[in-house]
Motif scaffolding. Structure first.
Motif, mmCIF file in Angstrom:
data_model
loop_
_atom_site.group_PDB
_atom_site.id
_atom_site.type_symbol
_atom_site.label_atom_id
_atom_site.label_comp_id
_atom_site.label_asym_id
_atom_site.label_seq_id
_atom_site.Cartn_x
_atom_site.Cartn_y
_atom_site.Cartn_z
ATOM 1 N N ILE A 309 -41.102 52.224 16.558
ATOM 2 C CA ILE A 309 -39.979 53.147 17.608
ATOM 3 C C ILE A 309 -38.903 52.442 17.996
ATOM 4 O O ILE A 309 -37.850 52.518 18.434
ATOM 5 C CB ILE A 309 -40.556 54.017 18.873
ATOM 6 C CG1 ILE A 309 -41.124 53.103 19.545
ATOM 7 C CG2 ILE A 309 -41.271 55.212 18.144
ATOM 8 C CD1 ILE A 309 -41.940 53.710 21.146
ATOM 9 N N ASN A 310 -39.917 51.205 17.725
ATOM 10 C CA ASN A 310 -38.647 49.530 18.338
ATOM 11 C C ASN A 310 -38.298 49.091 16.637
ATOM 12 O O ASN A 310 -37.180 48.179 17.111
ATOM 13 C CB ASN A 310 -39.506 48.599 19.094
ATOM 14 C CG ASN A 310 -40.441 49.471 20.535
ATOM 15 O OD1 ASN A 310 -39.258 49.787 20.660
ATOM 16 N ND2 ASN A 310 -41.297 49.338 20.717
ATOM 17 N N VAL A 340 -47.841 57.958 22.156
ATOM 18 C CA VAL A 340 -47.454 57.956 22.716
ATOM 19 C C VAL A 340 -48.625 57.432 24.329
ATOM 20 O O VAL A 340 -49.813 58.809 23.482
ATOM 21 C CB VAL A 340 -47.098 59.813 23.157
ATOM 22 C CG1 VAL A 340 -46.011 59.740 24.508
ATOM 23 C CG2 VAL A 340 -45.964 59.955 21.907
ATOM 24 N N LYS A 341 -48.162 56.831 24.828
ATOM 25 C CA LYS A 341 -49.353 57.132 26.757
ATOM 26 C C LYS A 341 -49.400 58.306 27.579
ATOM 27 O O LYS A 341 -50.200 58.920 27.512
ATOM 28 C CB LYS A 341 -48.691 55.471 27.110
ATOM 29 C CG LYS A 341 -50.062 55.383 28.107
ATOM 30 C CD LYS A 341 -51.143 55.435 27.691
ATOM 31 C CE LYS A 341 -52.476 54.749 28.693
ATOM 32 N NZ LYS A 341 -53.936 54.098 28.523
ATOM 33 N N GLY A 365 -50.744 60.246 23.211
ATOM 34 C CA GLY A 365 -52.248 60.207 22.181
ATOM 35 C C GLY A 365 -51.608 59.782 20.974
ATOM 36 O O GLY A 365 -52.273 60.081 20.127
ATOM 37 N N GLU A 366 -50.975 60.765 20.515
ATOM 38 C CA GLU A 366 -50.185 61.075 19.339
ATOM 39 C C GLU A 366 -49.241 59.769 19.181
ATOM 40 O O GLU A 366 -48.888 59.023 19.627
ATOM 41 C CB GLU A 366 -49.410 62.592 19.055
ATOM 42 C CG GLU A 366 -50.602 63.346 19.317
ATOM 43 C CD GLU A 366 -49.684 64.887 19.109
ATOM 44 O OE1 GLU A 366 -50.262 65.825 18.534
ATOM 45 O OE2 GLU A 366 -47.920 64.579 19.179
ATOM 46 N N ARG A 367 -48.821 59.714 17.595
ATOM 47 C CA ARG A 367 -48.357 58.780 17.480
ATOM 48 C C ARG A 367 -46.510 58.985 17.617
ATOM 49 O O ARG A 367 -46.410 60.380 17.155
ATOM 50 C CB ARG A 367 -48.242 58.223 15.629
ATOM 51 C CG ARG A 367 -47.651 57.417 14.954
ATOM 52 C CD ARG A 367 -47.721 56.814 13.648
ATOM 53 N NE ARG A 367 -47.054 57.737 13.122
ATOM 54 C CZ ARG A 367 -46.637 58.254 11.613
ATOM 55 N NH1 ARG A 367 -48.053 57.825 10.865
ATOM 56 N NH2 ARG A 367 -46.094 59.963 11.385
ATOM 57 N N PHE A 368 -46.051 57.968 17.699
ATOM 58 C CA PHE A 368 -44.044 58.170 17.561
ATOM 59 C C PHE A 368 -44.255 58.621 16.422
ATOM 60 O O PHE A 368 -43.826 58.377 15.758
ATOM 61 C CB PHE A 368 -43.554 57.204 19.273
ATOM 62 C CG PHE A 368 -43.824 56.965 19.852
ATOM 63 C CD1 PHE A 368 -42.429 57.628 20.739
ATOM 64 C CD2 PHE A 368 -45.206 56.434 20.546
ATOM 65 C CE1 PHE A 368 -42.743 57.641 21.793
ATOM 66 C CE2 PHE A 368 -44.634 56.019 21.893
ATOM 67 C CZ PHE A 368 -43.792 57.241 22.695
ATOM 68 N N LEU A 372 -39.178 63.761 15.631
ATOM 69 C CA LEU A 372 -40.179 64.678 16.050
ATOM 70 C C LEU A 372 -38.790 64.672 17.463
ATOM 71 O O LEU A 372 -38.847 65.321 18.348
ATOM 72 C CB LEU A 372 -41.391 64.788 16.798
ATOM 73 C CG LEU A 372 -42.375 65.370 15.245
ATOM 74 C CD1 LEU A 372 -43.429 65.303 15.824
ATOM 75 C CD2 LEU A 372 -42.212 66.749 15.116
ATOM 76 N N LEU A 373 -38.851 63.439 17.280
ATOM 77 C CA LEU A 373 -37.550 63.123 19.297
ATOM 78 C C LEU A 373 -36.469 63.596 19.140
ATOM 79 O O LEU A 373 -35.992 64.308 20.064
ATOM 80 C CB LEU A 373 -38.027 61.514 18.846
ATOM 81 C CG LEU A 373 -38.890 61.304 20.103
ATOM 82 C CD1 LEU A 373 -38.636 59.174 20.118
ATOM 83 C CD2 LEU A 373 -39.249 61.163 21.314
#
Length: 758
Positions: A309-310, A340-341, A365-368, A372-373
């Protein structure tokens, strides 16, 4: 600096050597006497010296506080009195600007030389006035007038007031380019917001928009390989009356550059071939600046969709001026794979947290996933609960594999009481009143807000159609991700236009269920009851409608699937909508089945997405079951009118029968059990509130599926206008020309849909 010494008596030399009994200073107002005396060489008790007085005058001039200084000497007994007579310079203590609406005061101050605290120089009056007038002229306002008023506000202090009459802006009469060969004036103007006037419309000059347009011109040259193109000047020529202006832009196009090499840089997660496969810029092609930027965005989106994501991608372009080639490096900063924390929601003072969270397709807990965002952002927008939605991430220093997702919303107005009036060529004139709660919470007394439910009460009374309805929906019933809703309705319609002539009253209710399957897919189901009564059949049992009326009551279930990938639900430019529906009527007085399909594809041809081409295809087929002979009249397919085939009257396309026993009288439409509809439409978004359209419609209705004949299809073409006026709602005006009408179907039809909210 001019040096002026006041005259002293011609016989001053007669005082040489005499004792100075007193030193006086006259004319001081603002400057302190102590400051002046500190500059003097001549003091009481000294012997008089003409040269010493001259030196004092020079030092006082050096302080810059005085316009003129004179030294005077008079006899006093055995000695002399020396007097310094000064004229202080005036200082600007305040600058005021009055009458400026279109140019900010700080911009005007920057254009002038007079500043607060500076010495007032009266000779600069015309220069200051001309500077302000030149500024206004550069902003497209040659009719401005400026008066400068100077007021004494204290000892040697003045206030300056610029009194401005701005006048009207000049309208742009013409916009042209000089020095352009590779790109024509028309291509350079395309996409510019600065445009010449057309009759009495448009043509306003806006400097910020013009500067942005000049940047667009350079970008367009970058898209055709002219990497060294530049704007060398702009010239504005005003008419004698100052009401119009001709703008000429001078350009130097420069040489054409081709791409020598393209490669990614600093990539480790994906190899070079994987990255280059999704980009379009290739060696040997003419350099295209926009495509290089688009490639960077595609690469970055690929990384963010994979959890990085960065990740950032910056295109670096190096010019080889000798060989006229470019070397492109897509410089990648990959960052770390993130999960995702926590998800933190802020700004929702009314809306419950869970109402926001249920629209987000990511869970702790899922991967960014960047895609989906984006889908989550669209889902939140579609609720119409919020004026603004912002997603951001928060790194966790002690846990580099995780980041928090921050969702900040600005809540908008969600409760409405509307009433208004409208006109529709099918339904005539009508009025309505509506109470609508978009963020309702039936359990939150007394505010009843924040639960994400929808409640609507509506009453509409019109020339042909009346409606009373109550609707409720909860996207998550009892905390489960399942939509539940119900509708109660009482509607009546007088079909007395086009190809039909009878009245229909419908009362009923339905319960609805829905499930979000993915960011783009939803499923739905409903169970409904309807009771239909018919009246005003001109010939009663002898009317052809009587055969198709069927029973009064129908109990049916509907199952549907929808897939939507459009970029905007309200005004789509790209993507598609697909809807499939099956209806099974199994109870009451009628038994039948129906299957309906409706798909629309949207294609945009330009970066601004002003030109949008859409293709729509609809099909419906059904049949009677059990003891029923036909699909009842209320559920049969009809065509013609503003929502199906424009250019034809409502319900005037399809099977018809004579209105007396099916043998005599005028033909009336009886509907069918098979319908095909297709539309092509080209839309131009002229502005935020105005659209123009070209369209072509085709379609047909057949009494039974076995009667299908392509030769029965009707066709039309037409033009349309669309308006989306704030606080009033959308208005659509179309005129369709039938291409193969029957003898009684006319040569054209105006279709108007719209209304006004108060």
């Amino acid at each position: 600096m001019p040096f002026v010494v006041g005259s002293t008596p011609a016989f001053a030399q007669d005082y040489e050597g005499k004792v100075i009994s007193e030193v006086r200073i006259n004319g001081l107002e603002r400057v302190s006497e102590q400051l002046v005396r500190s500059q003097l060489e001549v003091q009481a008790g000294q012997s008089y010296s003409q040269l010493a007085i001259s030196r004092d005058i020079r030092r006082l001039y050096d302080t810059t506080f005085f316009n003129s200084i004179k030294g005077d000497v008079t006899a006093s007994g055995d000695g002399v009195i020396v007097t310094y007579i000064v004229d202080e310079k005036r200082v600007i203590s305040e600058i005021k600007i009055i009458g400026n609406d279109k140019i900010k005061s700080r911009t005007i101050r920057a254009a002038t030389t007079w500043k607060e605290g500076d010495t007032f120089v009266e000779e600069g009056y015309e220069e200051e006035r001309d500077a302000v007038l030149k500024l206004y002229q550069s902003k497209g306002m040659p009719n401005a007038a400026v008066d400068i008023v100077v007021e004494e506000v204290g000892p040697s202090r003045v206030r300056i007031t610029y009194m401005i009459t701005e006048g009207k802006k000049a309208k742009i009469s013409s916009l042209s380019f000089e020095g352009n060969e590779r790109l024509s004036d028309r291509k350079l103007k395309k996409g510019m917001e600065t445009k010449r006037r057309w009759w009495f419309l448009g043509g306003k000059y806006d400097e910020s928009k013009f500067e942005s347009d000049l940047s667009k011109v350079i970008d367009k040259y970058g898209d055709v390989g002219r990497m060294e193109a530049e704007i060398t000047g702009t010239e504005m020529t005003y008419s004698e009356n100052g009401k119009s202006v001709d703008i000429s832009v001078s350009v130097v196009e420069g040489p054409e550059y081709t791409v020598a090499t393209v490669e990614p840089g600093s990539n480790e997660v994906y190899d070079d071939d994987e990255i280059m496969d999704i980009t379009k810029t290739k060696p040997g092609e003419v350099h295209n600046k926009s495509q290089v930027t688009a490639d960077a965005e595609i690469i970055e989106k690929g990384y963010t969709s994979s959890g990085y994501i960065n990740a950032t991608v910056e295109p670096q372009v190096t010019l080889d001026k000798e060989n006229k080639t470019t070397h492109v490096v897509q410089q990648i900063s990959e960052g770390d794979l993130k999960y995702v924390k926590e998800i933190t929601v802020t700004g929702n003072e009314t809306t419950r947290d869970d109402v926001v969270r249920r629209e987000i397709f990511l869970n702790p807990g899922e991967r960014f996933d960047g895609s989906l965002l984006e889908a989550s952002h669209r889902r939140l927008e579609s609720t119409e609960y919020y004026d603004a939605i912002r997603f951001s991430t928060q790194d966790i220093p002690e846990d580099p594999r995780h980041s928090n997702l921050l969702v900040d919303v600005e809540e908008g107005k969600t409760s409405y009481f509307n009433f208004g009036a409208g006109y529709n060529t099918e339904e005539g004139v009508g009025g309505y009143t509506e109470l609508r709660f978009n963020n309702f919470d039936i359990a939150n007394w007394p505010s009843f807000q924040g639960g994400g439910q929808q409640l609507r009460l509506r009453v509409a009374l019109g020339q042909r159609r009346d409606e009373y309805s109550l609707s409720f929906s909860d996207p998550e019933i009892f905390g489960y991700p399942l939509l539940f809703g119900f509708d109660i309705f009482d509607e009546s319609y007088d079909y007395d236009n086009g190809g039909t002539d009878y009245s229909q009253e419908t009362q009923g209710a339905r319960i609805r269920f829905g499930k979000v399957l993915s960011p783009y897919n939803t499923a739905r189901a409903s169970l409904g009851y309807a009771n239909v009564n018919y009246s005003d059949l001109r010939y009663g049992r002898f009317s052809p409608y009587y055969e198709y009326i069927g029973g009064d009551s129908t109990i049916s279930t509907v199952w549907g699937f929808n897939r939507t990938t459009v970029d905007s639900n309200r005004d789509p430019s790209t993507g598609a909508r697909h809807d499939f529906q099956i209806e099974w009527a199994f109870g009451g007085d009628n038994e039948f089945w129906k299957f309906d399909h409706d798909s629309t594809w949207f294609f945009s041809f330009d970066e601004e997405k002003k030109w949008v081409f859409s293709v729509r295809s609809r099909q419906g087929i059904g049949g009677a079951m059990g003891g029923s002979e036909h699909i009842p009249l209320a559920s049969r397919y009809f065509a013609g009118g503003s929502t199906t085939i424009r250019g034809y009257d409502a319900r005037d396309v399809g099977p018809k029968e004579p209105e007396i026993l099916g043998l005599f009288g005028d033909d009336v439409s009886v509907g069918g059990e098979l319908r095909l509809l297709n539309s092509l439409e080209l839309k131009y978004k002229a502005s935020k509130f105005f659209r123009t359209y070209l369209f072509m419609d085709s379609g047909g209705v057949w009494l039974e599926p076995g009667d299908f004949d392509p030769g029965d299809m009707k066709y039309s073409i037409g033009v349309g206008l669309g308006f989306d006026i704030p606080m009033m709602g959308p208005i659509r005006l179309d005129y369709g020309f039938p291409l193969n009408p029957d003898d009684d179907q006319g040569s054209g039809k105006l279709h108007l849909q719209g209304g006004f909210r108060f």
